[in-house]
Write a protein that holds these residues in place. Structure first.
Motif, short mmCIF file in Angstrom:
data_model
loop_
_atom_site.label_atom_id
_atom_site.label_comp_id
_atom_site.label_asym_id
_atom_site.label_seq_id
_atom_site.Cartn_x
_atom_site.Cartn_y
_atom_site.Cartn_z
N PHE A 74 10.44 32.61 105.06
CA PHE A 74 11.70 31.86 105.14
C PHE A 74 12.74 32.64 105.94
CE2 PHE A 74 15.87 30.61 103.48
CZ PHE A 74 15.79 29.22 103.51
N SER A 75 12.74 33.95 105.80
CA SER A 75 13.72 34.78 106.51
C SER A 75 13.12 35.56 107.68
CB SER A 75 14.36 35.78 105.53
OG SER A 75 14.98 35.11 104.46
N ALA A 76 11.84 35.92 107.56
CA ALA A 76 11.25 36.84 108.53
C ALA A 76 10.27 36.20 109.50
CB ALA A 76 10.55 37.98 107.80
N GLY A 77 9.86 34.95 109.24
CA GLY A 77 8.97 34.27 110.15
C GLY A 77 7.50 34.34 109.77
N MET A 78 6.65 33.80 110.64
CA MET A 78 5.21 33.71 110.38
C MET A 78 4.56 35.08 110.20
SD MET A 78 3.84 30.64 110.22
CE MET A 78 2.13 30.92 110.69
N ALA A 79 5.22 36.12 110.66
CA ALA A 79 4.67 37.48 110.50
C ALA A 79 4.46 37.84 109.04
CB ALA A 79 5.59 38.50 111.17
N ALA A 80 5.09 37.09 108.14
CA ALA A 80 4.88 37.34 106.71
C ALA A 80 3.41 37.19 106.33
CB ALA A 80 5.73 36.38 105.89
N ALA A 81 2.65 36.47 107.14
CA ALA A 81 1.23 36.26 106.85
C ALA A 81 0.45 37.57 106.83
CB ALA A 81 0.60 35.32 107.88
N TRP A 82 0.95 38.60 107.53
CA TRP A 82 0.24 39.88 107.57
C TRP A 82 0.13 40.50 106.18
CZ3 TRP A 82 -2.61 40.67 111.49
CH2 TRP A 82 -2.22 40.33 112.78
N ASN A 83 1.04 40.13 105.27
CA ASN A 83 1.01 40.74 103.94
C ASN A 83 -0.30 40.48 103.23
OD1 ASN A 83 1.39 38.99 101.24
ND2 ASN A 83 2.21 37.84 102.95
N GLY A 215 13.59 24.00 116.62
CA GLY A 215 14.80 24.15 115.82
C GLY A 215 15.02 25.53 115.24
N LEU A 216 14.01 26.38 115.31
CA LEU A 216 14.14 27.74 114.77
C LEU A 216 14.12 28.76 115.89
CD1 LEU A 216 11.73 27.56 111.67
CD2 LEU A 216 14.22 27.40 111.68
N GLN A 217 14.66 29.91 115.61
CA GLN A 217 14.70 30.98 116.61
C GLN A 217 13.27 31.44 116.93
OE1 GLN A 217 17.56 34.12 115.77
NE2 GLN A 217 18.76 32.71 114.51
N PRO A 218 13.03 31.91 118.14
CA PRO A 218 11.67 32.27 118.58
C PRO A 218 10.98 33.30 117.68
CG PRO A 218 13.14 32.16 120.46
CD PRO A 218 14.01 32.02 119.25
N TYR A 219 11.75 34.23 117.06
CA TYR A 219 11.10 35.29 116.28
C TYR A 219 10.31 34.74 115.09
CZ TYR A 219 14.66 35.14 112.53
OH TYR A 219 15.46 34.77 111.49
N TYR A 220 10.60 33.51 114.68
CA TYR A 220 9.86 32.91 113.57
C TYR A 220 8.38 32.71 113.90
CZ TYR A 220 13.71 31.97 110.39
OH TYR A 220 14.74 32.13 109.49
N PHE A 221 8.03 32.73 115.17
CA PHE A 221 6.66 32.44 115.58
C PHE A 221 5.99 33.62 116.29
CE2 PHE A 221 9.27 28.65 115.52
CZ PHE A 221 8.53 27.79 114.70
N THR A 222 6.62 34.78 116.27
CA THR A 222 6.06 35.97 116.90
C THR A 222 5.21 36.76 115.91
OG1 THR A 222 7.98 37.35 116.38
CG2 THR A 222 8.01 36.12 118.47
N PRO A 223 4.30 37.60 116.39
CA PRO A 223 3.43 38.37 115.48
C PRO A 223 4.18 39.34 114.57
CG PRO A 223 2.52 38.33 117.69
CD PRO A 223 3.90 37.76 117.79
N VAL A 224 5.37 39.78 115.01
CA VAL A 224 6.12 40.77 114.23
C VAL A 224 7.29 40.15 113.50
CG1 VAL A 224 7.48 42.89 114.36
CG2 VAL A 224 5.43 42.64 115.77
N GLY A 225 7.95 39.17 114.12
CA GLY A 225 9.09 38.52 113.50
C GLY A 225 10.17 39.51 113.12
N LYS A 226 10.80 39.25 111.98
CA LYS A 226 11.78 40.19 111.45
C LYS A 226 11.18 41.11 110.40
CE LYS A 226 16.36 38.32 112.32
NZ LYS A 226 17.68 37.98 111.72
#
Length: 468
Positions: A74-83, A215-226
């Motif tokens: 929700f805050s950091a983007g798809m990169a959360a999947a790495w967890n 509609g969302l900032q690009p970092y939501y879809f990057t491998p690292v995100g926030k």
């Protein structure tokens, strides 16, 4: 679709969930006929490889894989999947190097395997730290399950956590590992179905994927995100360490027929862990687009209020299944450690009482986390703190298997104690300097064991010189 539930809709959802709980619990009780003694209660006997693979992964596909991952995404983007996705690395490495060794040892506790190398003192220290880690996991699980239940039933998270704890405790104490394994197959199916339904509903509310991506900032879809590289590396290290030393995995391996089956089960677990993480992460960014002002912990459960009660009932089943499967794994793990390392050696109960006592302890273990639910800083943070603690145990285990010169029980015990205290202090201080507690948990035992090795080597050389 409604955005709130009335009495009729809540009745439908509750009825679906209650029927599911009753059906799976009765099935678990029916499977108890295969559990004749405490050994079978803890190990389940010999089971199919696929079933063991699902069982091995069940502790990791908990609320951290759905509610927690969505919360972070929700805050950091798809990169959360790495967890969760990085757990696959842990399972692949475990299957290649450690599964055969644990299978050959034949002990169903991680502390018992460690004791073969370092002695009984280290066994007790390992057991205490593992119990501490698993109870921490259960606290996070109850929080995640309670968030969903409270959203549907419009009750406080505290009340929902108590309900979740009571229901799961009844379920766990109803049967042993074999019951849990077979019921987990049902839970596993509904976990995936539940997340898939939420994704479809989210896409409908968003008006399609293109709206979300635009509609969302690009970092939501990057491998690292926030999330950041440092955190992803810490997740990877913690996940590998957790897989290497998780009590339930050791218990599950006791149910394999041969060493090759232990390897296959590990590889199956690696395959199963990836999709659920990616799916749950996508739910988080859907929530960010559709409901940008909600609390992050509601990123997954918020969708329950925007679907039909029948679909909401199935999704709630998926969340309940997630909690049940995960709690059952951790609760049985703690029960096994308490029984084998403390109760039986010191109180020496009659063999006929072992099974009854195991069930009583499982009830206590299931209810114990309730008072701590309100103090959880974040589901994923708490889960990875618990994994950091287990990573310190994996360091000791790997050194015992592959670095025989680290053979001192005193060094191993001190390393574990200092790692547990240091990682805990670091975590509760908020991970100062941006250094994750995982690194603290892994480095401290290595440093302590290295110092102990050097001191012992110098003392031995001094003795040899004196005798010469």
């Amino acid at each position: 679709m409604p955005n709130t539930f009335g009495a009729k809709q809540i009745t439908i959802i509750v009825s679906i969930v209650v029927l599911y709980i009753l059906a799976t619990t009765l099935y678990g009780v029916w499977m108890r006929r295969y559990t004749k003694n405490n050994e079978q209660f803890m190990t389940g006997g010999k089971m199919p490889t696929l079933l063991i693979g699902v069982l091995m992964v069940s502790e990791f596909i908990g609320t951290s894989a759905t509610v927690g991952t969505a919360q972070t995404a929700f805050s950091a983007g798809m990169a959360a999947a790495w967890n969760m996705a990085t757990l696959a690395i842990g399972f692949l490495l475990f299957g290649r190097f450690l599964a055969p060794k644990f299978r050959e040892i034949g002990d169903y506790t991680i502390s018992g395997a460690v004791a073969r190398k370092y002695g009984q003192g280290t066994r007790l220290v390992t057991s205490i730290i593992m119990i501490y880690a698993l109870l921490t996991v259960n606290v996070a699980l109850y929080v995640g399950g309670a968030a969903a239940v409270s959203s549907v039933l419009n009750i406080s998270i505290t009340a929902a956590a108590v309900i979740t704890a009571i229901v799961t405790t009844v379920y766990v104490s109803a049967g042993g590992l074999r019951s849990v394994a077979y019921v987990n197959l049902i839970h596993f199916f509904f976990k995936y179905v539940g997340v898939a339904i939420v994704i479809v509903v989210g896409l409908q509310l968003a008006g399609g994927y293109n709206n979300i991506s635009n509609g969302l900032q690009p970092y939501y879809f990057t491998p690292v995100g926030k999330v950041g590289i440092s955190t992803i590396v810490a997740w990877t290290v913690a996940n590998i360490g957790a897989v290497f030393s998780t009590q339930m995995i050791i218990q599950a391996l006791a149910g394999t027929k041969q060493v090759k089956d232990a390897r296959k089960a590990s590889y199956i677990a690696a395959i199963l862990i990836i999709p659920i993480s990616v799916m749950a992460s996508f739910v988080g960014i859907e929530a960010r687009y559709v409901f940008p002002n909600i609390k992050d912990v509601m990123a997954f459960p918020i969708f329950l209020q925007h679907m039909s009660p029948w679909l909401a009932g199935i999704v709630t089943i998926g969340i309940v299944a997630t909690v049940f499967a995960n709690v059952s794994a951790t609760t049985l793990g703690v029960t096994a450690l308490v029984m084998k390392d403390f109760y039986v050696p010191y109180l020496k109960p009659n063999e006929d009482k072992h099974l009854i006592i195991s069930r009583v302890i499982s009830i206590i273990v299931g209810l114990l986390p309730i008072p701590f639910v309100l103090f959880v800083p974040g589901i994923l943070k708490t889960m990875f703190f618990a994994r950091a603690l287990r990573a310190s145990i994996s360091v000791i285990a790997v050194c015992g298997f592959f670095l025989p010169f680290f053979s001192s029980g005193i060094g191993a015990s001190l390393g574990l104690i200092i790692a547990a205290l240091g990682a805990s202090a670091w975590f509760f201080m908020g991970n100062p300097l941006g250094i994750d507690s995982t690194y603290v948990a892994i480095l401290l035992p290595l440093i302590v064991m290295l110092i102990d090795h050097i001191v012992h080597k110098k003392n031995k050389e001094a003795v040899d010189t004196y005798q010469a």
